[in-house]
Structure formats: structure tokens, C-alpha cells
Scaffold this active site. Structure first.
Site, PDB file in Angstrom:
ATOM      1  N   HIS A   1     -10.226  -5.106  -3.261  1.00 45.29           N
ATOM      2  CA  HIS A   1      -8.693  -5.425  -2.718  1.00 45.29           C
ATOM      3  C   HIS A   1      -8.931  -5.827  -1.358  1.00 45.29           C
ATOM      4  O   HIS A   1      -9.818  -5.371  -0.651  1.00 45.29           O
ATOM      5  CB  HIS A   1      -7.903  -4.215  -2.750  1.00 45.29           C
ATOM      6  CG  HIS A   1      -8.464  -3.035  -2.173  1.00 45.29           C
ATOM      7  ND1 HIS A   1      -9.576  -2.291  -3.193  1.00 45.29           N
ATOM      8  CD2 HIS A   1      -8.539  -2.128  -1.184  1.00 45.29           C
ATOM      9  CE1 HIS A   1     -10.048  -1.157  -2.504  1.00 45.29           C
ATOM     10  NE2 HIS A   1      -9.350  -1.177  -1.203  1.00 45.29           N
TER      11      HIS A   1
ATOM     12  N   VAL B   1     -11.027   2.813  -3.591  1.00 45.70           N
ATOM     13  CA  VAL B   1     -10.700   2.331  -5.087  1.00 45.70           C
ATOM     14  C   VAL B   1     -11.666   1.276  -5.276  1.00 45.70           C
ATOM     15  O   VAL B   1     -11.783   0.356  -4.599  1.00 45.70           O
ATOM     16  CB  VAL B   1      -9.183   1.859  -4.870  1.00 45.70           C
ATOM     17  CG1 VAL B   1      -8.990   1.338  -6.474  1.00 45.70           C
ATOM     18  CG2 VAL B   1      -8.250   3.081  -4.778  1.00 45.70           C
TER      19      VAL B   1
ATOM     20  N   ASN C   1     -12.963  -3.358   2.535  1.00 44.53           N
ATOM     21  CA  ASN C   1     -13.921  -2.159   2.511  1.00 44.53           C
ATOM     22  C   ASN C   1     -14.821  -2.486   1.649  1.00 44.53           C
ATOM     23  O   ASN C   1     -14.400  -2.408   0.305  1.00 44.53           O
ATOM     24  CB  ASN C   1     -13.133  -1.001   2.741  1.00 44.53           C
ATOM     25  CG  ASN C   1     -12.462  -0.763   3.813  1.00 44.53           C
ATOM     26  OD1 ASN C   1     -12.704  -1.143   4.997  1.00 44.53           O
ATOM     27  ND2 ASN C   1     -11.310  -0.078   3.715  1.00 44.53           N
TER      28      ASN C   1
ATOM     29  N   HIS D   1      -6.973  -5.910   2.296  1.00 45.04           N
ATOM     30  CA  HIS D   1      -5.971  -5.321   2.898  1.00 45.04           C
ATOM     31  C   HIS D   1      -5.417  -6.295   3.919  1.00 45.04           C
ATOM     32  O   HIS D   1      -6.054  -7.000   4.460  1.00 45.04           O
ATOM     33  CB  HIS D   1      -6.366  -4.082   3.983  1.00 45.04           C
ATOM     34  CG  HIS D   1      -6.802  -2.720   3.199  1.00 45.04           C
ATOM     35  ND1 HIS D   1      -6.129  -1.665   2.977  1.00 45.04           N
ATOM     36  CD2 HIS D   1      -8.160  -2.686   2.644  1.00 45.04           C
ATOM     37  CE1 HIS D   1      -7.039  -0.691   2.328  1.00 45.04           C
ATOM     38  NE2 HIS D   1      -8.074  -1.204   2.174  1.00 45.04           N
TER      39      HIS D   1
ATOM     40  N   ASP E   1       0.960  -1.194   0.008  1.00 50.40           N
ATOM     41  CA  ASP E   1      -0.127  -0.015   0.055  1.00 50.40           C
ATOM     42  C   ASP E   1       0.881   1.266   0.051  1.00 50.40           C
ATOM     43  O   ASP E   1       1.996   1.271   0.796  1.00 50.40           O
ATOM     44  CB  ASP E   1      -0.953  -0.004   1.301  1.00 50.40           C
ATOM     45  CG  ASP E   1      -2.015   1.015   1.114  1.00 50.40           C
ATOM     46  OD1 ASP E   1      -3.311   0.381   1.023  1.00 50.40           O
ATOM     47  OD2 ASP E   1      -1.800   2.279   1.132  1.00 50.40           O
ATOM     48  N   ILE E   2       0.574   2.211  -0.721  1.00 55.29           N
ATOM     49  CA  ILE E   2       1.283   3.541  -0.932  1.00 55.29           C
ATOM     50  C   ILE E   2       1.404   4.104   0.371  1.00 55.29           C
ATOM     51  O   ILE E   2       2.110   5.030   0.556  1.00 55.29           O
ATOM     52  CB  ILE E   2       1.133   4.168  -2.099  1.00 55.29           C
ATOM     53  CG1 ILE E   2       2.016   5.256  -2.895  1.00 55.29           C
ATOM     54  CG2 ILE E   2      -0.354   5.000  -1.979  1.00 55.29           C
ATOM     55  CD1 ILE E   2       1.787   5.755  -4.235  1.00 55.29           C
TER      56      ILE E   2
HETATM   57  P1  AMP Z   1      -9.688   1.552   0.162  1.00 55.13           P
HETATM   58  O1  AMP Z   1      -9.701   3.020   0.996  1.00 55.13           O
HETATM   59  O2  AMP Z   1     -10.128   0.298   1.027  1.00 55.13           O
HETATM   60  O3  AMP Z   1     -10.476   1.580  -1.059  1.00 55.13           O
HETATM   61  O4  AMP Z   1      -8.062   1.122  -0.187  1.00 55.13           O
HETATM   62  C1  AMP Z   1      -7.584   1.734  -1.058  1.00 55.13           C
HETATM   63  C2  AMP Z   1      -6.018   1.776  -0.873  1.00 55.13           C
HETATM   64  O5  AMP Z   1      -5.351   1.946  -2.022  1.00 55.13           O
HETATM   65  C3  AMP Z   1      -5.557   2.761   0.372  1.00 55.13           C
HETATM   66  O6  AMP Z   1      -5.191   2.126   1.533  1.00 55.13           O
HETATM   67  C4  AMP Z   1      -4.482   3.489  -0.718  1.00 55.13           C
HETATM   68  O7  AMP Z   1      -3.467   3.969   0.244  1.00 55.13           O
HETATM   69  C5  AMP Z   1      -4.065   2.580  -1.469  1.00 55.13           C
HETATM   70  N1  AMP Z   1      -3.586   3.105  -2.896  1.00 55.13           N
HETATM   71  C6  AMP Z   1      -4.116   4.056  -3.589  1.00 55.13           C
HETATM   72  N2  AMP Z   1      -3.390   4.254  -4.425  1.00 55.13           N
HETATM   73  C7  AMP Z   1      -2.040   3.147  -4.431  1.00 55.13           C
HETATM   74  C8  AMP Z   1      -1.239   3.281  -5.396  1.00 55.13           C
HETATM   75  N3  AMP Z   1      -1.019   3.707  -6.468  1.00 55.13           N
HETATM   76  N4  AMP Z   1      -0.216   2.231  -5.012  1.00 55.13           N
HETATM   77  C9  AMP Z   1      -0.421   1.439  -3.889  1.00 55.13           C
HETATM   78  N5  AMP Z   1      -1.609   1.806  -3.017  1.00 55.13           N
HETATM   79  C10 AMP Z   1      -2.433   2.569  -3.229  1.00 55.13           C
END
Ligand code: AMP
Length: 114
Positions: free
Chosen positions: A100, A96, A87, A102, A30-31
Site C-alpha cells: 500500500h 499490513v 513501508n 500512503h 486510512d482508519i
Molecule cells: P503500514 O503500517 O504501513 O502497514 O500501514 C497500514 C495502515 O493501514 C495503517 O496506517 C493503518 O491505520 C491502516 N489500516 C489498518 N486497518 C485498516 C482498515 N480497516 N481501514 C483503513 N485503514 C486501515
């Protein structure tokens, strides 16, 4: 899906820190990590939310969960503990819209989640 950031990460057009890849799954760091280990496990095929899963996807979801457990074990957290979170939709924190899982580990976790 052309405008999906996680599809672009799976394709490699947006860079990511790879943790695992096979035909059906991709896992990457995760970024914005929320724990010392924070990995996202995604299907390589676009699925927007958990609401879009079908009976056909039961094996895929099982693979996601088992991959999270394997990654946790590889990083030494199998016995210490870790958290897995899906989520679903905005109120639950989904930002997103490509499903996914976590995987978070390496610090004490509170309950209930925020
Ligand atoms: P959610 O809020 O459950 O949809 O999780 C989305 C996750 O994607 C968040 O924890 C973000 O930090 C992560 N995220 C968004 N863009 C990127 C990216 N380019 N590379 C890695 N993680 C990302």
C-alpha cells in the site's frame, strides 16, 4: 488472499471509505489518519511486500504513484505538498502485508521520518 485485511477491503467484506477504484487499484481513507488527508492506495491483486514485485508489476507501481498524485491534486495539495510512503517489512513499520502506498497531506512533515 483469504486472511488479508486489505483483500477483504478490496472485496468489500470489510467496509472502507472509498476514494478511487478501478480494475487494478483501490484507494481508501486510512482508519487511523496521521494527517488531514491520509489515503492508502493498494493493488486489487494481493502482493505481500515490495520484495514480491516482479518486472511485470512496474506499470502497476507507476499507476499507484500517479494515482496518489491525482488524489493529492483533487484535494488541493499538488502545489502545497504531500508525502508518499511505502513501508516494507516490520522494522520499517509495515503492519499490513498487502502493499500500500500512503498518501499524507495537510500538515508540515518532519525529516528524517520516525
Ligand atoms: P503500514 O503500517 O504501513 O502497514 O500501514 C497500514 C495502515 O493501514 C495503517 O496506517 C493503518 O491505520 C491502516 N489500516 C489498518 N486497518 C485498516 C482498515 N480497516 N481501514 C483503513 N485503514 C486501515
Amino acid at each position: 488472499m483469504s486472511d488479508c485485511i486489505f483483500c477483504k477491503i478490496v472485496e468489500g467484506t470489510i467496509p472502507s471509505a472509498e476514494v478511487y477504484r478501478d480494475e487494478r487499484l483501490y484507494a481508501f481513507k486510512d482508519i487511523t489518519p496521521q494527517a488531514p488527508l491520509h489515503v492508502l492506495i493498494v493493488p486489487t491483486r494481493h502482493i505481500a511486500t515490495l520484495n514480491d514485485l516482479s518486472a511485470h508489476d512496474e506499470g502497476l507501481v507507476g499507476e499507484m504513484v500517479r494515482r496518489a498524485a491525482a488524489i493529492a491534486r483533487e484535494h488541493g495539495y499538488a502545489e502545497r505538498g504531500y508525502r508518499t510512503v511505502f513501508n516494507c517489512q516490520s522494522e520499517a513499520g509495515q503492519s499490513v502485508f498487502h502493499i500500500h502506498l500512503h498518501l499524507l497531506a495537510g500538515r508540515p512533515m518532519g525529516w528524517p521520518p520516525g
